[in-house]
Write a protein that holds these residues in place. Structure first.
Motif, PDB file in Angstrom:
ATOM      1  N   VAL A 203       0.852  -1.194   0.000  1.00 57.12           N
ATOM      2  CA  VAL A 203       0.000   0.000   0.000  1.00 57.12           C
ATOM      3  C   VAL A 203       0.886   1.241   0.000  1.00 57.12           C
ATOM      4  CG1 VAL A 203      -1.643   1.355   1.357  1.00 57.12           C
ATOM      5  CG2 VAL A 203      -1.973  -1.099   1.108  1.00 57.12           C
ATOM      6  N   THR A 204       1.976   1.204   0.793  1.00 56.57           N
ATOM      7  CA  THR A 204       2.879   2.341   0.885  1.00 56.57           C
ATOM      8  C   THR A 204       3.517   2.654  -0.462  1.00 56.57           C
ATOM      9  OG1 THR A 204       3.363   1.800   3.185  1.00 56.57           O
ATOM     10  CG2 THR A 204       4.916   3.264   2.064  1.00 56.57           C
TER      11      THR A 204
ATOM     12  N   ILE B  41      -0.869  -5.936  -4.060  1.00 60.14           N
ATOM     13  CA  ILE B  41      -1.982  -5.658  -3.134  1.00 60.14           C
ATOM     14  C   ILE B  41      -3.112  -6.648  -3.411  1.00 60.14           C
ATOM     15  CG2 ILE B  41      -3.848  -4.027  -2.620  1.00 60.14           C
ATOM     16  CD1 ILE B  41      -1.802  -1.762  -2.962  1.00 60.14           C
ATOM     17  N   ASN B  42      -3.400  -6.850  -4.672  1.00 61.61           N
ATOM     18  CA  ASN B  42      -4.469  -7.768  -5.072  1.00 61.61           C
ATOM     19  C   ASN B  42      -4.141  -9.210  -4.657  1.00 61.61           C
ATOM     20  OD1 ASN B  42      -6.962  -8.240  -6.349  1.00 61.61           O
ATOM     21  ND2 ASN B  42      -5.941  -8.965  -8.192  1.00 61.61           N
TER      22      ASN B  42
ATOM     23  N   ILE C  30      -8.501   0.028   1.790  1.00 55.85           N
ATOM     24  CA  ILE C  30      -7.297   0.225   0.972  1.00 55.85           C
ATOM     25  C   ILE C  30      -7.670   0.604  -0.454  1.00 55.85           C
ATOM     26  CG2 ILE C  30      -5.369  -1.015  -0.115  1.00 55.85           C
ATOM     27  CD1 ILE C  30      -5.152  -2.590   2.574  1.00 55.85           C
ATOM     28  N   TYR C  31      -8.600  -0.161  -1.037  1.00 49.69           N
ATOM     29  CA  TYR C  31      -8.964   0.112  -2.432  1.00 49.69           C
ATOM     30  C   TYR C  31      -9.708   1.436  -2.569  1.00 49.69           C
ATOM     31  CZ  TYR C  31      -7.365  -4.366  -4.160  1.00 49.69           C
ATOM     32  OH  TYR C  31      -6.566  -5.408  -4.537  1.00 49.69           O
ATOM     33  N   ALA C  32     -10.598   1.722  -1.629  1.00 52.29           N
ATOM     34  CA  ALA C  32     -11.377   2.964  -1.723  1.00 52.29           C
ATOM     35  C   ALA C  32     -10.486   4.189  -1.604  1.00 52.29           C
ATOM     36  CB  ALA C  32     -12.455   2.992  -0.636  1.00 52.29           C
ATOM     37  N   LEU C  33      -9.559   4.151  -0.650  1.00 51.33           N
ATOM     38  CA  LEU C  33      -8.710   5.318  -0.430  1.00 51.33           C
ATOM     39  C   LEU C  33      -7.622   5.449  -1.477  1.00 51.33           C
ATOM     40  CD1 LEU C  33      -8.496   5.331   3.458  1.00 51.33           C
ATOM     41  CD2 LEU C  33      -9.979   6.642   1.961  1.00 51.33           C
TER      42      LEU C  33
ATOM     43  N   ARG D  69      -3.251  11.346   0.878  1.00 49.91           N
ATOM     44  CA  ARG D  69      -3.707  11.503   2.265  1.00 49.91           C
ATOM     45  C   ARG D  69      -4.723  10.414   2.621  1.00 49.91           C
ATOM     46  NH1 ARG D  69       0.515  14.701   2.971  1.00 49.91           N
ATOM     47  NH2 ARG D  69       0.295  16.825   2.212  1.00 49.91           N
ATOM     48  N   PHE D  70      -4.508   9.199   2.086  1.00 49.77           N
ATOM     49  CA  PHE D  70      -5.518   8.155   2.237  1.00 49.77           C
ATOM     50  C   PHE D  70      -5.755   7.780   3.704  1.00 49.77           C
ATOM     51  CE2 PHE D  70      -3.481   7.221  -1.958  1.00 49.77           C
ATOM     52  CZ  PHE D  70      -4.507   7.757  -2.710  1.00 49.77           C
TER      53      PHE D  70
END
Length: 956
Positions: free
Chosen positions: A154-155, A162-163, A186-189, A246-247
Motif C-alpha cells: 500500500v505504501t 496488493i491484489n 485500501i482500495y477505496a482510499l 492523504r488516504f
C-alpha cells in the motif's frame, strides 16, 4: 546418507529414496508427524495422544511399539536416536522438515497450505486438538506476515501485489469481516471504488449462501462511506478539481465521524507547514460528512482579525441562528439576548444598539454569556450532533479559544466534535489550547507531511500526462518543491501555462513572506546568514558572517526552529542547521542585495579554503565550488572543480590507483560523470588561460591529463594521446615534476595496453632518470612495479622477480602507516602471478592471483579486482578446472561492468568463449567471441587480437 524430505504444510508428503512414502495406517503416520514437530516426546505422551481409548495399558503400549516398528521399517532403525527408553527422539540429521525452516522472513514462500491439510485420524480427539492448534499458530503467523506485506505494498502502491495479498487473506479466512473492511478501505482510499464495492457484494453473497446472515453494521456503514467517497470524487472531477493522496488521514477522519455518530470520538487538530495542504484536506473531509447526520459549522481564522474578540465565531452563530429558526428548540429570552449582544447575527431582531467587540465584552457578564452558549450547544447537540470546523486556529484570538475549549471540556466528545488546522511554526502559541485537550483524550493530532518523491511523480503524471523528459522533470520538480503541496500545485500551473521555470508564483511568494514577516531583526539576520549556504551549515560557519556570540546564535536558531523555518541535523561528529524548505532559502537569499551576497559568499569561501588547506578534506569540494562561484572568483571555482574531478577519475578510471580513503563522492556536484562535462570544463579553462598565466596554465595541464587518462582507458587512443601530450608539454614548461611523472606513467599504461614494449621502456627509463630507484616513496614503488612488468613481457624472469619484490617491500613500508597502498601491493602479486603463468607454473600463478584478490576483498577495493579474477580464472582453465575457471572469469566480467573498465575485459570474454566451447555450448561461445572481437578492435591489444585469431581457428 539419504535424507528424508518431510512436507507438513498442505497435503503432507514424505519423500525417501526419491519415492513417496505411504504409511500402513493413519495412527502410525500421525505419530510420525507428531514426533517430527516436537522432535522428542515421552512414550506416555504418545499413548495419551493416540491410544487413550485402548483397552488397557498393555494394549496401548503394544500399539505404540507396533507403530514405531512400522516407522523404523519405512525409514531405517536409525530414524530414532538411542536415548532414554521412556522417550522417543527423532534423528534430525536424517530429516529435512519444511516447518523447521519457517521464520518471519520466509513464511510466505514456504507456506504451501494449512498444516497437515486434509489429514485426520478417526476417534483421536487429542491429536485433532493438537493439529488444529498448530495449524492455527502457523496460519496466524502467515496471515500476520501477509498483512505486513500488504501494508508495504500500500505504501509503495504496488496494486498487483496488493491484489495478490488481499486474495490470500480472504481465502484464508473467508468470513472475517474485518479483513474485508480493511481491504475495502485500501482500495477505496486509493481511488479504486469499484473494486471496494465488488468486495462488499462478494462478502454479502458468501455470508448469505454459507451462513444465511447479513454483514455487520460497521461493514454496511463502510460501504455507504465508500459510495459517498465515490460520489464526491465524481463531483470533484466534474468541477475540474484534484485532490491527491492523504488516504490514511482521510480514513481516520471518516472513521472518527462514524464513531462520533454512533457514540463518541476525539476531536481532530491537523498540523503541518504552510502550504502542505491542510485547508484542502479539511475541505475534502468535510465534503464527505453526511449533512443529514450532523450540523456542520465552519469558519476561517485570519491574521488580520487575530486581535478582534470572538471574530471567528460570528459566522458560526449566524449559522446557529438560522438553524434554530427551523427547529422547535427554545432558549430563554435572557439567554438569547446575551448571546445576541456578543454575536449580533445570531438574532438581529434582538439587537437595538451596536457596540464594538471590546465594549460589548467589557459590559457583559461574560460568565453568564458562556453558560448561555453552553446551554445552546447542549440543546442543539441533543437534537443533532455538531461538527465545528476552524481553519488556521493559530490566528484565533484568546477569547475565541477559551470559548471553544470551554465547549469541548463541558460537552465532552459525544456531543460536539472539532476539526481544526494550524501551521506548525505556530505550535508554541496554540499549545495552551491543544495540550489540555489532548491530555484529557478529547483531541488527537493528524500531522500532514510532504509528499514523497513517488507521490510527486504520480501527481505530475496525472496533471501533465504528456510531459517531455519525464524522469528529468520529475527530479527537478521534486527538488524545487520538496513535496510541499502548495509549491507543487503552483509549479504545475506554471508549467502548464509557460513551461518549466524556477520562478515562485505570487501565491507561493506570499506564503513565504507571511512566514518571515514577523521575525525580529536578529532572527532575520541569522536567517539571511544561513541562506548563504546551499544545503546546511554549522555554528562556526555562521559566526564567520554574523557578529554574535555563540550562545546568542543558538538562542536565535532555537526561535527559528520553533517557527519551523530552520531544522537541526545531528550527525556523529557535528550539528548542522538548514532551511526546512529550499524554496524559503531561495527566497531569502534572492531578496538580499547582490553586493551583500557576493561579500558573504567570499567570506565563507575563504574560510573554507583555509580549512581545506589544513585538512585536504574532499567533502569541502562542493561547498568551495559553490561559494567561490557565487562570489565571482573564477579561478578558484575552476580549481576546485578540477580537484574534485581529479580525485574522482583517479578512483574510477585508473586500473591500480593509490586509494584515497578520504575521497567522498558528492551528489551536490552535478557535472562529474559525462565526457561532455569534461570537455565543457576544459573549454571554460581555455577561455581564461593564456601562455603567461601560470595559474590557468596549471589548470589546463590538470584537466587535459584527466581527459587523456579517461580516453586511454576507453581505448580512444588518438584523443587520449593528444590530451596527454598537451598536459606533458605544459608540465615541462611549468617544471611541475609531479605532472611530468604522471604523464610519463600514463604513456607507459598506454604502451602496456597496445603492447608497445619499446615505448614502455623509454618512459620507464625517463622516470627513473628523474626519481632514481633508491628512495622509499610511492613513485619509486610504482615505477619498479612497471619495470617488473616490462621484464615479464620480455621473458626476463629474474629481473622481473627482483623489481616486483623490491616494489612490494617499498609499498609494504609505506602501507604500515597508511593503508592506501594495499592495491599497489596486490598489483605486484598479480604481476608475479602473470610471470609464473607465462612459464606454465599455473599452481604458483594461481596462488599469487588469489593473494591479490584477498588483499582487495579485505580492504574493500574494487579497482583491478576484475583483472585479478580473470587471471585466476585463466590459470584454472589451463589446470583443466573448467567450472572453477568459469566462476572466477564470470566474477571478473561482473567487476569490469561495475567499474565501467574495458582494459582486461577483452581477454576475459575470450576465455569465457573458450570455456563454453569446451562445454560444447557453441551458441554461448559465439556471443562471448563477438564481444571479445568488438573490444579487441577498440583497445587494439595485440595479445587479445592473437588470442581471437586462435579461437577462430577452433571454429574452422
Amino acid at each position: 546418507m539419504d535424507r528424508i524430505t518431510i512436507k507438513l504444510l498442505g497435503n503432507p508428503t514424505i519423500i525417501f529414496h526419491n519415492e513417496t512414502v505411504n504409511f500402513p495406517y493413519k495412527k502410525a503416520e500421525g505419530l510420525f508427524y507428531y514426533i517430527c514437530v516436537n522432535k522428542s516426546i515421552a512414550r506416555e505422551e504418545a499413548i495419551k495422544i493416540f491410544w487413550i481409548d485402548s483397552n488397557g495399558e498393555v494394549l496401548a503400549k503394544k500399539n505404540l511399539r507396533d507403530a514405531l516398528y512400522k516407522i523404523r521399517k519405512l525409514f531405517g532403525k536409525d530414524i530414532f536416536l538411542q536415548t532414554k527408553k521412556s522417550c522417543i527422539s527423532l534423528n534430525i540429521s536424517k530429516t529435512d522438515i519444511d516447518i523447521d525452516l519457517i521464520n518471519n522472513t520466509n513464511i510466505v514462500d514456504l507456506y504451501k497450505g494449512d498444516f497437515l491439510s486434509n489429514f485426520s485420524i478417526k476417534n483421536c480427539l487429542e491429536f485433532e486438538d493438537w493439529m488444529i492448534n498448530k495449524r492455527n499458530e502457523l496460519k496466524q503467523m502467515y496471515t500476520k506476515k501477509i498483512n505486513l506485506l500488504l501494508n508495504e505494498m500500500v505504501t509503495i502502491r504496488d496494486y498487483s501485489r496488493i491484489n495478490i495479498y488481499s486474495n490470500i487473506l480472504i481465502s484464508n479466512d473467508p468470513y472475517n469481516e474485518k479483513t474485508y473492511r480493511d481491504i475495502m478501505k485500501i482500495y477505496a482510499l486509493n481511488g479504486n471504488y469499484n473494486y471496494a464495492v465488488k468486495l462488499y457484494f462478494d462478502l454479502c453473497k458468501i455470508l448469505k449462501q454459507d451462513l444465511d446472515i447479513e454483514p455487520e453494521l460497521s461493514t454496511k456503514n463502510m460501504y455507504k462511506e465508500i459510495i459517498a467517497l465515490k460520489d464526491a470524487e465524481a463531483l470533484d472531477l466534474t468541477h475540474s478539481s484534484y485532490f491527491y493522496g492523504r488516504f490514511n488521514e482521510i480514513y481516520k477522519a471518516l472513521d472518527t465521524f462514524n464513531n462520533f455518530y454512533n457514540d463518541k470520538a476525539m476531536s481532530i487538530v491537523v498540523s503541518g507547514e504552510a502550504g502542505i495542504g491542510k485547508t484542502a484536506y479539511i475541505n475534502k473531509v468535510t465534503d464527505l460528512i453526511d449533512k443529514n447526520k450532523f450540523l456542520l459549522l465552519s469558519s476561517n481564522c485570519y491574521s488580520a482579525e487575530k486581535d478582534f474578540f470572538l471574530k471567528p465565531w460570528q459566522s458560526i452563530f449566524s449559522l446557529l441562528g438560522e438553524y434554530l429558526k427551523g427547529t422547535r428548540i427554545k432558549l430563554a429570552s435572557s439567554a438569547e439576548q446575551i448571546i445576541s449582544y456578543l454575536f449580533p447575527n445570531f438574532n438581529e431582531n434582538l439587537v437595538s444598539t451596536r457596540f464594538d467587540s471590546t465594549e460589548r465584552i467589557d459590559t457583559t457578564r461574560y460568565q453568564v454569556a458562556n453558560e448561555a452558549i453552553l446551554d445552546l450547544f447542549l440543546k442543539i447537540s441533543c437534537n443533532k450532533k455538531i461538527i465545528l470546523v476552524f481553519d488556521d486556529i493559530q490566528w484565533m484570538d484568546e477569547m475565541s479559544k477559551a470559548l471553544l475549549k470551554s465547549i469541548l471540556f463541558r460537552l465532552g466528545n459525544s456531543n460536539v466534535l472539532l476539526i481544526c488546522t494550524y501551521r506548525d511554526d505556530y505550535e508554541k502559541s496554540i499549545c495552551d489550547f491543544t495540550v489540555p485537550l489532548i491530555s484529557k483524550d478529547l483531541l488527537c493530532e493528524i500531522k500532514l507531511n510532504r509528499f514523497t518523491k513517488n507521490e510527486v511523480e504520480e501527481i505530475v503524471e496525472f496533471q501533465i500526462p504528456n510531459i517531455d523528459n519525464k524522469d528529468l522533470i520529475y527530479d527537478k520538480i521534486y527538488y524545487d518543491t520538496e513535496g510541499n503541496a502548495l509549491f507543487l500545485t503552483e509549479l504545475i500551473k506554471t508549467i502548464k501555462e509557460k513551461g518549466y521555470t524556477n520562478e515562485l508564483s505570487l501565491k507561493a511568494t506570499n506564503i513565504i513572506k507571511s512566514r518571515i514577516i514577523d521575525l525580529s531583526e536578529d532572527e532575520k539576520l541569522i536567517l539571511n546568514a544561513i541562506s548563504i549556504f546551499f544545503d546546511k551549515t554549522d555554528i562556526n560557519s555562521i559566526r564567520q558572517i554574523v557578529d554574535f556570540d555563540e550562545l546568542k546564535i543558538y538562542e536565535i536558531i532555537e526561535a527559528l526552529q520553533a517557527k519551523h523555518l530552520i531544522s537541526e541535523i545531528i550527525t556523529k561528529n557535528n550539528i548542522y542547521y538548514s532551511y526546512t524548505h529550499q524554496k524559503i532559502r531561495e527566497y531569502v537569499y534572492e531578496t538580499q542585495s547582490v553586493g551583500k551576497r557576493v561579500l558573504l559568499n567570499r567570506k565563507i569561501a575563504l574560510y573554507l579554503n583555509d580549512a581545506y588547506n589544513k585538512t585536504n578534506d574532499s567533502a569541502l569540494y562542493s561547498k568551495l565550488i559553490y561559494h567561490f562561484e557565487q562570489s565571482g572568483d573564477i579561478y578558484h571555482t575552476l580549481k576546485y572543480k578540477v580537484e574534485y574531478l581529479k580525485e574522482y577519475y583517479t578512483i574510477y578510471h585508473e586500473t591500480f590507483p593509490v586509494i584515497s580513503f578520504d575521497f567522498i563522492y558528492d551528489a551536490n556536484i552535478q557535472y562529474t560523470f559525462t565526457e561532455q562535462s569534461l570537455i565543457d570544463l576544459y573549454a571554460e579553462i581555455e577561455t581564461y588561460s593564456n601562455d603567461d598565466d601560470k595559474q590557468f596554465q596549471s589548470l589546463k595541464m590538470e584537466i587535459t591529463f584527466i581527459m587523456g587518462r579517461l580516453y586511454i582507458s576507453k581505448g580512444e587512443y588518438i584523443e587520449g594521446l593528444k590530451n596527454i601530450d598537451i598536459s606533458k608539454d605544459i608540465s615541462i614548461k611549468l617544471e611541475n615534476k609531479k605532472y611530468i611523472l604522471d604523464n610519463y606513467k600514463q604513456l607507459i599504461f598506454y604502451a602496456i595496453q597496445v603492447h608497445n614494449l619499446n615505448m614502455m621502456k623509454i618512459y620507464i627509463e625517463k622516470i627513473i632518470d628523474i626519481i632514481g630507484t633508491t628512495e622509499i616513496n610511492e613513485d619509486v614503488g610504482t615505477i619498479l612495479r612497471l619495470y617488473g612488468l616490462y621484464y615479464i613481457k620480455i621473458n626476463d624472469c629474474d629481473n622481473a622477480t627482483r623489481f616486483l619484490t623490491k616494489s612490494i617491500d617499498i609499498f609494504s613500508i609505506l602501507n604500515s602507516s597508511n593503508n592506501k597502498y594495499s592495491l599497489s601491493i596486490a598489483a605486484c602479486y598479480n604481476y608475479l602471478g602473470q610471470l609464473n603463468k607465462y612459464i606454465n607454473d599455473y599452481e604458483t600463478a594461481y596462488e599469487y592471483f588469489i593473494k591479490a584478490i584477498e588483499i582487495c576483498n579485505k580492504n574493500y577495493i574494487s579497482n583491478g579486482l576484475g583483472i585479478f579474477y580473470s587471471n585466476a580464472g585463466q590459470t584454472l582453465y589451463y589446470l583443466k578446472k573448467i567450472d572453477e575457471a568459469y566462476y572466477y572469469i564470470d566474477k571478473a566480467i561482473d567487476c569490469f561492468n561495475k567499474t565501467s573498465s574495458l582494459w582486461g575485459k577483452d581477454i576475459a570474454e575470450c576465455y569465457l568463449c573458450l570455456i563454453e566451447f569446451k562445454r560444447q555450448n557453441n551458441e554461448k561461445a559465439h556471443i562471448y567471441l563477438e564481444e571479445a572481437i568488438a573490444l579487441g578492435r577498440k583497445l587494439k591489444n595485440p595479445i587479445t587480437l592473437k588470442l581471437i585469431d586462435k579461437i577462430k581457428e577452433l571454429y574452422n
